[in-house]
Write an enzyme that holds these catalytic residues in place. Structure first.
Site, PDB file in Angstrom:
ATOM      1  N   ILE A  62       0.694  -1.366  -0.045  1.00 26.28           N
ATOM      2  CA  ILE A  62      -0.079  -0.124   0.062  1.00 26.28           C
ATOM      3  C   ILE A  62       0.832   1.249  -0.044  1.00 26.28           C
ATOM      4  CG2 ILE A  62      -1.901   1.176   1.186  1.00 26.28           C
ATOM      5  CD1 ILE A  62      -2.391  -1.481   2.793  1.00 26.28           C
ATOM      6  N   PRO A  63       1.148   1.826  -1.155  1.00 23.07           N
ATOM      7  CA  PRO A  63       2.179   2.994  -1.297  1.00 23.07           C
ATOM      8  C   PRO A  63       1.835   4.272  -0.900  1.00 23.07           C
ATOM      9  CG  PRO A  63       1.228   2.423  -3.411  1.00 23.07           C
ATOM     10  CD  PRO A  63       0.520   1.527  -2.412  1.00 23.07           C
ATOM     11  N   CYS A  64       1.649   4.391   0.606  1.00 25.15           N
ATOM     12  CA  CYS A  64       1.216   5.549   1.058  1.00 25.15           C
ATOM     13  C   CYS A  64       2.206   6.799   0.767  1.00 25.15           C
ATOM     14  CB  CYS A  64       0.807   5.572   2.518  1.00 25.15           C
ATOM     15  SG  CYS A  64       2.231   5.000   3.347  1.00 25.15           S
ATOM     16  N   HIS A  65       3.312   6.689   0.458  1.00 22.16           N
ATOM     17  CA  HIS A  65       4.188   7.668   0.109  1.00 22.16           C
ATOM     18  C   HIS A  65       3.678   8.459  -1.261  1.00 22.16           C
ATOM     19  CE1 HIS A  65       5.738   4.335  -2.239  1.00 22.16           C
ATOM     20  NE2 HIS A  65       6.544   5.131  -3.191  1.00 22.16           N
TER      21      HIS A  65
END
Length: 115
Positions: A62-65
């Site tokens: 989950i690439p929250c960046h």
């Protein structure tokens, strides 16, 4: 006051929708908190998107960046190493930055949901 199951279910459903949408943001692009909120059918819930990402249970998949503020600023409270780590991750993907440190949204913004 204790939470009800309905409240927990609603929160969990919202968080799951956020995580599913964030997984779709392509490498090398960013989306805004408000954009994610709109895409999941919850406009005006950008802060809730931020909270969901702050407690992201699986930051790799989950690439929250890749989620930034509407003006391209990075999150001071980025939970996985601070804004310096967020910037390094984005730069490694080829995201463009402006001289003032904000993401260049004109170049690197994911276009989903943008009219």
């Amino acid at each position: 006051m204790a939470r009800t199951r309905t409240t927990d279910s609603a929160r969990d459903g919202f968080f799951a929708a956020v995580y599913d949408m964030v997984k779709q943001v392509p490498r090398g692009t960013v989306a805004t908190y408000g954009q994610i909120a709109t895409l999941i059918g919850a406009p005006r819930r950008a802060r809730y998107v931020g909270y969901a990402l702050h407690v992201n249970p699986d930051p790799g998949p989950i690439p929250c960046h890749r989620i930034v503020f509407a003006d391209g600023r990075l999150a001071d409270g980025f939970a996985f190493g601070g804004p310096e780590a967020q910037r390094a991750m984005l730069e490694a993907e080829g995201v463009a930055f402006l001289p003032d440190g904000r993401v260049d949204l004109a170049v690197s913004r994911w276009t989903a949901g943008i009219e």
